[in-house]
Design a protein around this motif. Structure first.
Motif, PDB file in Angstrom:
ATOM      1  N   TYR A 190       0.821  -1.031  -0.209  1.00 53.83           N
ATOM      2  CA  TYR A 190      -0.258  -0.179   0.333  1.00 53.83           C
ATOM      3  C   TYR A 190       0.709   1.582   0.105  1.00 53.83           C
ATOM      4  O   TYR A 190       1.878   1.300   0.247  1.00 53.83           O
ATOM      5  CB  TYR A 190      -0.564  -0.304   0.581  1.00 53.83           C
ATOM      6  N   GLU A 191       0.492   2.260  -0.910  1.00 58.33           N
ATOM      7  CA  GLU A 191       1.264   3.136  -0.692  1.00 58.33           C
ATOM      8  C   GLU A 191       0.524   4.927  -1.385  1.00 58.33           C
ATOM      9  O   GLU A 191      -0.198   4.871  -2.033  1.00 58.33           O
ATOM     10  CB  GLU A 191       2.461   3.153  -1.958  1.00 58.33           C
ATOM     11  N   ASP A 192       0.611   6.491  -1.076  1.00 50.25           N
ATOM     12  CA  ASP A 192       0.106   6.956  -0.926  1.00 50.25           C
ATOM     13  C   ASP A 192       1.141   8.474  -0.561  1.00 50.25           C
ATOM     14  O   ASP A 192       2.282   7.657  -0.654  1.00 50.25           O
ATOM     15  CB  ASP A 192      -1.894   7.330  -0.214  1.00 50.25           C
ATOM     16  N   ASN A 193       0.761   9.428  -0.358  1.00 49.31           N
ATOM     17  CA  ASN A 193       1.110   9.886  -0.426  1.00 49.31           C
ATOM     18  C   ASN A 193       2.095  10.528   1.687  1.00 49.31           C
ATOM     19  O   ASN A 193       2.767  11.081   1.490  1.00 49.31           O
ATOM     20  CB  ASN A 193       0.836  11.738  -0.448  1.00 49.31           C
ATOM     21  N   HIS A 194       1.214   9.723   2.172  1.00 48.07           N
ATOM     22  CA  HIS A 194       1.754   9.711   3.016  1.00 48.07           C
ATOM     23  C   HIS A 194       1.901   8.416   4.001  1.00 48.07           C
ATOM     24  O   HIS A 194       2.834   8.563   4.945  1.00 48.07           O
ATOM     25  CB  HIS A 194       0.251  10.455   4.309  1.00 48.07           C
ATOM     26  N   LEU A 195       1.707   7.521   3.747  1.00 44.29           N
ATOM     27  CA  LEU A 195       1.856   6.053   4.003  1.00 44.29           C
ATOM     28  C   LEU A 195       1.743   4.975   3.567  1.00 44.29           C
ATOM     29  O   LEU A 195       2.402   5.291   1.768  1.00 44.29           O
ATOM     30  CB  LEU A 195       0.351   5.706   4.539  1.00 44.29           C
ATOM     31  N   LEU A 196       3.094   4.617   3.930  1.00 48.24           N
ATOM     32  CA  LEU A 196       3.678   2.803   2.629  1.00 48.24           C
ATOM     33  C   LEU A 196       4.132   1.950   3.787  1.00 48.24           C
ATOM     34  O   LEU A 196       4.366   1.848   5.449  1.00 48.24           O
ATOM     35  CB  LEU A 196       5.718   3.548   2.512  1.00 48.24           C
ATOM     36  N   VAL A 197       3.365   0.919   3.167  1.00 47.82           N
ATOM     37  CA  VAL A 197       3.555  -0.495   3.794  1.00 47.82           C
ATOM     38  C   VAL A 197       3.845  -1.726   3.177  1.00 47.82           C
ATOM     39  O   VAL A 197       3.823  -1.793   2.198  1.00 47.82           O
ATOM     40  CB  VAL A 197       1.721  -1.111   3.876  1.00 47.82           C
ATOM     41  N   VAL A 198       4.565  -2.482   3.284  1.00 46.45           N
ATOM     42  CA  VAL A 198       6.265  -3.001   2.900  1.00 46.45           C
ATOM     43  C   VAL A 198       5.344  -4.882   3.722  1.00 46.45           C
ATOM     44  O   VAL A 198       5.511  -4.510   4.792  1.00 46.45           O
ATOM     45  CB  VAL A 198       7.402  -2.758   1.934  1.00 46.45           C
ATOM     46  N   ASN A 199       5.546  -5.711   2.217  1.00 42.64           N
ATOM     47  CA  ASN A 199       5.889  -6.785   2.836  1.00 42.64           C
ATOM     48  C   ASN A 199       7.412  -7.536   3.544  1.00 42.64           C
ATOM     49  O   ASN A 199       8.436  -7.153   2.166  1.00 42.64           O
ATOM     50  CB  ASN A 199       5.609  -7.660   1.748  1.00 42.64           C
ATOM     51  N   LYS A 200       7.565  -7.475   4.506  1.00 39.72           N
ATOM     52  CA  LYS A 200       9.290  -7.623   4.323  1.00 39.72           C
ATOM     53  C   LYS A 200       9.354  -8.810   4.646  1.00 39.72           C
ATOM     54  O   LYS A 200       9.136  -9.629   4.850  1.00 39.72           O
ATOM     55  CB  LYS A 200       8.917  -7.201   6.513  1.00 39.72           C
ATOM     56  N   HIS A 201      10.707  -9.275   4.123  1.00 38.23           N
ATOM     57  CA  HIS A 201      11.123 -10.500   4.270  1.00 38.23           C
ATOM     58  C   HIS A 201      12.000 -11.346   5.729  1.00 38.23           C
ATOM     59  O   HIS A 201      12.344 -10.338   6.284  1.00 38.23           O
ATOM     60  CB  HIS A 201      12.015 -10.412   2.931  1.00 38.23           C
ATOM     61  N   VAL A 202      11.986 -12.449   5.651  1.00 37.51           N
ATOM     62  CA  VAL A 202      13.058 -13.244   6.848  1.00 37.51           C
ATOM     63  C   VAL A 202      14.030 -12.770   6.011  1.00 37.51           C
ATOM     64  O   VAL A 202      14.685 -12.264   6.065  1.00 37.51           O
ATOM     65  CB  VAL A 202      12.718 -14.187   6.682  1.00 37.51           C
ATOM     66  N   GLY A 203      14.609 -12.452   7.837  1.00 33.76           N
ATOM     67  CA  GLY A 203      15.700 -11.719   7.994  1.00 33.76           C
ATOM     68  C   GLY A 203      16.584 -10.188   7.856  1.00 33.76           C
ATOM     69  O   GLY A 203      17.577  -9.751   8.177  1.00 33.76           O
ATOM     70  N   ASP A 204      15.389  -9.421   7.132  1.00 32.26           N
ATOM     71  CA  ASP A 204      15.438  -8.085   6.936  1.00 32.26           C
ATOM     72  C   ASP A 204      15.525  -7.023   8.521  1.00 32.26           C
ATOM     73  O   ASP A 204      14.159  -7.378   9.228  1.00 32.26           O
ATOM     74  CB  ASP A 204      14.166  -7.310   6.268  1.00 32.26           C
ATOM     75  N   LEU A 205      16.476  -6.431   8.677  1.00 30.33           N
ATOM     76  CA  LEU A 205      16.606  -5.817   9.903  1.00 30.33           C
ATOM     77  C   LEU A 205      15.602  -3.621   9.351  1.00 30.33           C
ATOM     78  O   LEU A 205      15.742  -3.893   8.599  1.00 30.33           O
ATOM     79  CB  LEU A 205      18.150  -4.714   9.836  1.00 30.33           C
ATOM     80  N   VAL A 206      14.153  -3.885  10.241  1.00 33.47           N
ATOM     81  CA  VAL A 206      13.438  -3.102   9.687  1.00 33.47           C
ATOM     82  C   VAL A 206      14.150  -1.250   9.924  1.00 33.47           C
ATOM     83  O   VAL A 206      14.475  -0.215   8.929  1.00 33.47           O
ATOM     84  CB  VAL A 206      12.080  -3.025  10.587  1.00 33.47           C
ATOM     85  N   GLN A 207      15.237  -1.272  11.239  1.00 32.53           N
ATOM     86  CA  GLN A 207      15.625   0.602  11.258  1.00 32.53           C
ATOM     87  C   GLN A 207      16.486   0.227  11.905  1.00 32.53           C
ATOM     88  O   GLN A 207      17.039  -0.946  12.135  1.00 32.53           O
ATOM     89  CB  GLN A 207      14.529   0.716  12.631  1.00 32.53           C
ATOM     90  N   THR A 208      18.089   0.852  11.108  1.00 36.31           N
ATOM     91  CA  THR A 208      18.783   0.813  11.027  1.00 36.31           C
ATOM     92  C   THR A 208      18.993   0.676  12.677  1.00 36.31           C
ATOM     93  O   THR A 208      18.683   1.795  13.463  1.00 36.31           O
ATOM     94  CB  THR A 208      19.536   2.039  10.697  1.00 36.31           C
TER      95      THR A 208
END
Length: 228
Positions: free
Chosen positions: A9-27
Motif C-alpha cells: 500500500y502506498e500514498d503520499n503519507h503512508l507506505l506498507v511493505v511486506n518484509k522478508h525474513v532476515g530484514d532489519l526494519v530500522q538502522t
C-alpha cells in the motif's frame, strides 16, 4: 533486497511493505543496512528526489519475522500514527505456525513481559513485578497440517518478543524459534511468525485502511496454509 513488488500500500503519507525474513526494519547502532535504508534509496531513485527522503518507522517486527510493516512518508502522518499506536488504534493480526496446539484452542493470553538485554530474550510472567510490562493478545486455532498448527493472533500490546514469549510460555513455541523452545531451526534462521494484517483509520484522509501481507512464497508449509 527490497523491490517494488514488496509494496502492499502506498500514498503520499503512508507506505506498507511486506518484509522478508532476515530484514532489519530500522538502522541499528552498528550501521547494518536496513529495510528503512533500502526503501529510502528506492524512493529517491524512483521519484528522482534530489534531497533526503523522509521515512518514519511507525513500528518494528523482529528480524526473523516476515510480513506487513507500516512506514510514514510525511511528518504529519508520523506524528498521528505514533499517537494511534499508543492508543492501540492500529490493529495488528499475526499468523504463527506452532508445534503444539494450545489449550484451549481459542482464548486470551495476559502476561507480564521482562526483557533480558544480555540475551535479547523476554520472559512471560504470570504475575506482575517491578520493571515488567503487561502483554495481552488473543488467539484462535485456524487450521492444522500433519505436524504444525496455524494460530491467528490479535496483538493487543506491542512488547519485546511478545508473541514468541507468550506462546512459548503456554507450550506452543513457534516453528523455527530455537530461542523460545522450538525443536529445530529453519533454513536462513527465520521463524514462522508473519505480520498478516494491519487495519487502521488513515491518519490524514480519515478513511479505513486494511492491508494483508501474502505469506512467504519460498516456504512450502506457508504455501499450504496461505488460503486458510
Amino acid at each position: 533486497m527490497f523491490s517494488k513488488k514488496d509494496i502492499l500500500y502506498e500514498d503520499n503519507h503512508l507506505l506498507v511493505v511486506n518484509k522478508h525474513v532476515g530484514d532489519l526494519v530500522q538502522t541499528d547502532p552498528e550501521g547494518t543496512t536496513s529495510l528503512e535504508d533500502e526503501i529510502k534509496e528506492f524512493i529517491r531513485k524512483r521519484d528522482s528526489k534530489p534531497g533526503e527522503v523522509f521515512l518514519g518507522v511507525v513500528h518494528r517486527i523482529d528480524r526473523p519475522v516476515s510480513g506487513a510493516v507500516l512506514f510514514a512518508k510525511s511528518s504529519k502522518a508520523l506524528v498521528r500514527l505514533n499517537e494511534m499506536i499508543k492508543r492501540r488504534e492500529v490493529k495488528k493480526v499475526y499468523w504463527a505456525l506452532v508445534e503444539e496446539l494450545p489449550e484451549p484452542l481459542e482464548g486470551e493470553l495476559r502476561h507480564y513481559i521482562v526483557k533480558d538485554p544480555a540475551t535479547n530474550r523476554s520472559k512471560a510472567l504470570s504475575k506482575e513485578r517491578p520493571g515488567a510490562k503487561e502483554a495481552v493478545l488473543s488467539y484462535r486455532h485456524a487450521g492444522s497440517s500433519a505436524n504444525y498448527h496455524l494460530l491467528e493472533i490479535d496483538l493487543k500490546t506491542g512488547r519485546h518478543h511478545q508473541i514468541r514469549a507468550q506462546l512459548s510460555r503456554i507450550g506452543s513455541p513457534i516453528r523455527g524459534d530455537l530461542k523460545y523452545g522450538a525443536k529445530r531451526s529453519m533454513p536462513g534462521g527465520g521463524i514462522s511468525l508473519h505480520s498478516r494484517t494491519l487495519s487502521f483509520i488513515h491518519p490524514v484522509r480519515k478513511e479505513p485502511v486494511e492491508v494483508t501481507a501474502p505469506v512467504p512464497t519460498d516456504d512450502n508449509l506457508w504455501k499450504y496454509f496461505r488460503n486458510f
